[in-house]
Design an enzyme around this catalytic site. Structure first.
Site, PDB file in Angstrom:
ATOM      1  CE  LYS A 100       5.804 -18.557 -73.459  1.00  0.00           C
ATOM      2  NZ  LYS A 100       5.764 -17.518 -72.669  1.00  0.00           N
ATOM      3  CE  LYS A 158       4.299 -21.409 -71.201  1.00  0.00           C
ATOM      4  NZ  LYS A 158       4.364 -19.985 -70.947  1.00  0.00           N
TER       5      LYS A 158
HETATM    6  C1  PBG Z   1       4.026 -14.992 -70.392  1.00  0.00           C
HETATM    7  C2  PBG Z   1       3.733 -16.259 -70.256  1.00  0.00           C
HETATM    8  C3  PBG Z   1       2.687 -17.219 -70.896  1.00  0.00           C
HETATM    9  C4  PBG Z   1       2.581 -18.302 -69.997  1.00  0.00           C
HETATM   10  C5  PBG Z   1       3.511 -18.180 -69.141  1.00  0.00           C
HETATM   11  N1  PBG Z   1       4.206 -17.022 -69.258  1.00  0.00           N
HETATM   12  C6  PBG Z   1       1.678 -16.967 -72.010  1.00  0.00           C
HETATM   13  C7  PBG Z   1       2.397 -16.517 -73.180  1.00  0.00           C
HETATM   14  O1  PBG Z   1       3.231 -16.720 -73.613  1.00  0.00           O
HETATM   15  O2  PBG Z   1       1.293 -16.075 -74.051  1.00  0.00           O
HETATM   16  C8  PBG Z   1       1.576 -19.262 -70.222  1.00  0.00           C
HETATM   17  C9  PBG Z   1       1.612 -20.239 -69.239  1.00  0.00           C
HETATM   18  C10 PBG Z   1       0.182 -21.371 -69.286  1.00  0.00           C
HETATM   19  O3  PBG Z   1      -0.558 -21.183 -70.306  1.00  0.00           O
HETATM   20  O4  PBG Z   1       0.089 -21.832 -68.062  1.00  0.00           O
HETATM   21  N2  PBG Z   1       4.934 -14.934 -71.602  1.00  0.00           N
END
Ligand code: PBG
Length: 333
Positions: free
Chosen positions: A203, A256
């Site tokens: 991520k 992601k």
């Molecule tokens: C929580 C989380 C996030 C997303 C999914 N889980 C936001 C972040 O890390 O700031 C983003 C999902 C999206 O942008 O569709 N940590």
């Protein structure tokens, strides 16, 4: 002209031969989209009768728990079989208490969803950022840094609470080191040895999460997430993350965002036999919606092409806000 001469002349490659009709194109097609591989993200809020539009995510809503049965029926009719739940809590504090409260918003939503639609897979996002008053994904040290190891215990508690609420999968998105192992140990100790973990393994600290943070009210109050989420230029590091999560017991791994990271999806696909999910994130959705609203893109074609590219790169599962409309378009073909 002899047959040999003709043979030489016609021997150049004619790839167009199998493109001449839709019947032939569909015979040689290498990648197909199927709504059964989509996961639809849901934002749940306290209250009743809530269907709150999200300005940054046109077409998406924050729903209260009483709206979920109808949502489940709609998804089932479209052939979408899984949701990923995010909660907007009633109150936030430094330790994100509602995240691991058995009466928390996602716990309530999961119970309602499983009662209304037992055959729909409910995946709970596990992270503290929606629940902390500072908006970071773990607890803070006295100096305001995100403290890895004390955060693990809270993420494990949150996962166990979600398991008790009946979710089918827990999906840690916090990017703390060691969280998959900590969550696995806690689930096993609390009587949930069969509950799978879908780890947000690679991520990235991406600018494409902007619309989500508005939807989930999870923008960090100070600083950014670069100290725990991955640096966008790195791909070998993604393989280390995946290997670590696999060793700690992840059942599904994730990359992601998806669209700007198709090379990472491909590299991960080639490095692990585990099922691979890709998150087609909020900013990717918002870009297409904005261009379509301006008449700059054919929305349907661009969306299906995007989702196909994510599958072609190697994802088995696509988490996407387009799930419902894409399933609908696929049913029309
Ligand atoms: C929580 C989380 C996030 C997303 C999914 N889980 C936001 C972040 O890390 O700031 C983003 C999902 C999206 O942008 O569709 N940590």
């Amino acid at each position: 002209m002899t047959l040999a001469e003709r043979g030489t002349r016609s021997s150049f490659v004619r790839t167009r031969r199998t493109r001449g009709s839709e019947a032939l194109r569909s015979l040689v097609r290498e990648t197909r989209l199927d709504p059964a591989s989509f996961v639809y993200p849901l934002f749940v809020v306290h209250g009743r009768g809530q269907r709150q539009p999200i300005a940054s995510l046109p077409g998406q809503l924050r729903l209260s728990v009483d709206q979920l049965a109808a949502e489940a029926a709609e998804l089932r009719a479209l052939g979408v079989r899984a949701v990923l739940m995010f909660g907007v809590p009633a109150t936030k504090d430094a330790r994100g208490s509602e995240a691991y409260d058995d009466t928390g918003i996602v716990q309530q939503a999961a119970r309602a969803m499983k009662a209304a639609a037992p055959d729909l897979a409910v995946i709970a996002d596990v992270c503290l950022c929606e629940y902390t008053d500072h908006g970071h994904c773990g607890v803070l040290t006295a100096l305001g840094e995100v403290d890895n190891d004390p955060s693990l215990e809270l993420l494990a508690r949150m996962s166990v609470s979600m398991a008790r609420a009946g979710v089918d999968v827990v999906a840690p998105s916090d990017m703390m080191d060691g969280r998959v192992g900590a969550i696995r140990a806690a689930l096993d100790a609390e009587g949930h040895p069969s509950l799978p973990i879908m780890a947000y393994s690679a991520k990235y600290a991406s600018a494409f999460y902007g619309p989500f943070r508005e939807a989930a009210h999870s923008t960090p109050a100070f600083g950014d997430r670069r100290g725990y989420q991955m640096d966008p230029p790195n791909v070998r590091e993604a393989l280390r993350e995946v290997a670590a999560d696999a060793a700690e017991g992840a059942d599904i791994v994730m990359v992601k965002p998806a669209l700007a990271y198709l090379d990472v999806i491909r590299a991960v696909r080639e490095s692990t036999p585990l099922p691979l999910a890709a998150y087609n994130v909020s900013g990717e959705y918002a870009m297409l919606k904005a261009a379509a609203a301006n008449g700059w893109l054919d929305e349907r074609a661009a969306t299906l092409e995007t989702l196909t590219a994510i599958r072609r790169a190697g994802a088995d599962i696509i988490i996407t806000y387009h799930a419902k409309e894409a399933a609908h378009w696929l049913s029309e073909r």
